[in-house]
Design a protein around this motif. Sequence first.
Motif, PDB file in Angstrom:
ATOM      1  N   TYR A   1       0.826  -1.217   0.000  1.00  0.00           N
ATOM      2  CA  TYR A   1       0.000   0.000   0.000  1.00  0.00           C
ATOM      3  C   TYR A   1       0.860   1.268   0.000  1.00  0.00           C
ATOM      4  O   TYR A   1       0.418   2.310  -0.481  1.00  0.00           O
ATOM      5  N   THR A   2       2.054   1.178   0.535  1.00  0.00           N
ATOM      6  CA  THR A   2       2.907   2.366   0.582  1.00  0.00           C
ATOM      7  C   THR A   2       3.348   2.809  -0.802  1.00  0.00           C
ATOM      8  O   THR A   2       3.843   3.924  -0.965  1.00  0.00           O
ATOM      9  N   LEU A   3       3.173   1.948  -1.809  1.00  0.00           N
ATOM     10  CA  LEU A   3       3.552   2.300  -3.181  1.00  0.00           C
ATOM     11  C   LEU A   3       2.503   3.153  -3.886  1.00  0.00           C
ATOM     12  O   LEU A   3       2.741   3.623  -4.999  1.00  0.00           O
ATOM     13  N   ALA A   4       1.367   3.373  -3.241  1.00  0.00           N
ATOM     14  CA  ALA A   4       0.276   4.064  -3.924  1.00  0.00           C
ATOM     15  C   ALA A   4       0.702   5.425  -4.462  1.00  0.00           C
ATOM     16  O   ALA A   4       0.372   5.805  -5.590  1.00  0.00           O
ATOM     17  N   GLY A   5       1.454   6.178  -3.670  1.00  0.00           N
ATOM     18  CA  GLY A   5       1.901   7.489  -4.116  1.00  0.00           C
ATOM     19  C   GLY A   5       2.891   7.412  -5.261  1.00  0.00           C
ATOM     20  O   GLY A   5       2.918   8.294  -6.130  1.00  0.00           O
ATOM     21  N   VAL A   6       3.709   6.363  -5.273  1.00  0.00           N
ATOM     22  CA  VAL A   6       4.668   6.176  -6.362  1.00  0.00           C
ATOM     23  C   VAL A   6       3.930   5.832  -7.649  1.00  0.00           C
ATOM     24  O   VAL A   6       4.268   6.325  -8.731  1.00  0.00           O
ATOM     25  N   VAL A   7       2.901   4.997  -7.535  1.00  0.00           N
ATOM     26  CA  VAL A   7       2.080   4.649  -8.710  1.00  0.00           C
ATOM     27  C   VAL A   7       1.410   5.895  -9.267  1.00  0.00           C
ATOM     28  O   VAL A   7       1.414   6.137 -10.489  1.00  0.00           O
TER      29      VAL A   7
ATOM     30  N   TYR B   1       1.880   0.813 -12.548  1.00  0.00           N
ATOM     31  CA  TYR B   1       2.201  -0.094 -11.443  1.00  0.00           C
ATOM     32  C   TYR B   1       3.549  -0.774 -11.676  1.00  0.00           C
ATOM     33  O   TYR B   1       4.342  -0.954 -10.742  1.00  0.00           O
ATOM     34  N   LEU B   2       3.808  -1.158 -12.926  1.00  0.00           N
ATOM     35  CA  LEU B   2       5.091  -1.770 -13.241  1.00  0.00           C
ATOM     36  C   LEU B   2       6.221  -0.771 -13.048  1.00  0.00           C
ATOM     37  O   LEU B   2       7.280  -1.111 -12.501  1.00  0.00           O
ATOM     38  N   ILE B   3       6.019   0.462 -13.490  1.00  0.00           N
ATOM     39  CA  ILE B   3       7.036   1.494 -13.292  1.00  0.00           C
ATOM     40  C   ILE B   3       7.337   1.669 -11.803  1.00  0.00           C
ATOM     41  O   ILE B   3       8.497   1.737 -11.384  1.00  0.00           O
ATOM     42  N   ALA B   4       6.286   1.738 -10.976  1.00  0.00           N
ATOM     43  CA  ALA B   4       6.477   1.903  -9.535  1.00  0.00           C
ATOM     44  C   ALA B   4       7.275   0.742  -8.953  1.00  0.00           C
ATOM     45  O   ALA B   4       8.173   0.948  -8.116  1.00  0.00           O
ATOM     46  N   HIS B   5       6.982  -0.474  -9.394  1.00  0.00           N
ATOM     47  CA  HIS B   5       7.725  -1.628  -8.890  1.00  0.00           C
ATOM     48  C   HIS B   5       9.178  -1.617  -9.360  1.00  0.00           C
ATOM     49  O   HIS B   5      10.080  -2.035  -8.622  1.00  0.00           O
TER      50      HIS B   5
END
Length: 220
Positions: free
Chosen positions: A127-133, A151-155
């Motif tokens: 869930y902490t990746l939401a801002g990165v997405v 989503y792939l970019i964030a990962h």
Amino acid sequence: MSPRKLDMHLRAKLLDIAARLLAEEGPQAITARRVADEAGISTMPVYTYFGGMSGLVREVVYEGFARMQHHFTLVRRTDDPVSDMALLGRAYRRNALANPHLYATMFGGSSLAGLQLSEEDRQYGRYTLAGVVECAGRCIAAGRFREADEYLIAHQMWSATHGLVNLELGGYLVAPYDAEVCFEAQLVGLMVGAGDSVEDARRSVERSRERQESELRQIP
């Protein structure tokens, strides 16, 4: 100590102690008595706050992600989303360096004193990746990144930054290619890899470097 006198500072202290013991001495060091002795208290607060050792260890993981999320929320949204993305990377690194023992236990594995993280536990971290997405989506919409799955970019950003931070914390990055040199180059490379031009990426990464001291503040 009476439960009435317990506060969030003590709770945070117990989490930090447990994280340090896990990282430095391994799971065998994690007992209610050892954690309480390190804190200079009775064992009662361990059970009052966490219900026992498995609850304490799980909360160590959650606390690590909560502090990371706090750092992410310090990044302001600007009209330069690539600068924002680079600053999110800086926030990730700064949190890890400020909380190395918590960071070492956030991703599970044998260091968690027998606790097996569930899919729900791992989703808590995701869930902490939401801002990165969201930021990746803005980079695409602005024409700075090529059309792709945000989503792939964030990962990709997460996995690359995580790898560098692990090497830095392990002491593997030394001059002339120390952590600072590698991190700055990596930020530019990640933005270019996502579709930005070299010149624009360098400008935005430099802008993020200038922003970091005003926007990013370490937490205990």
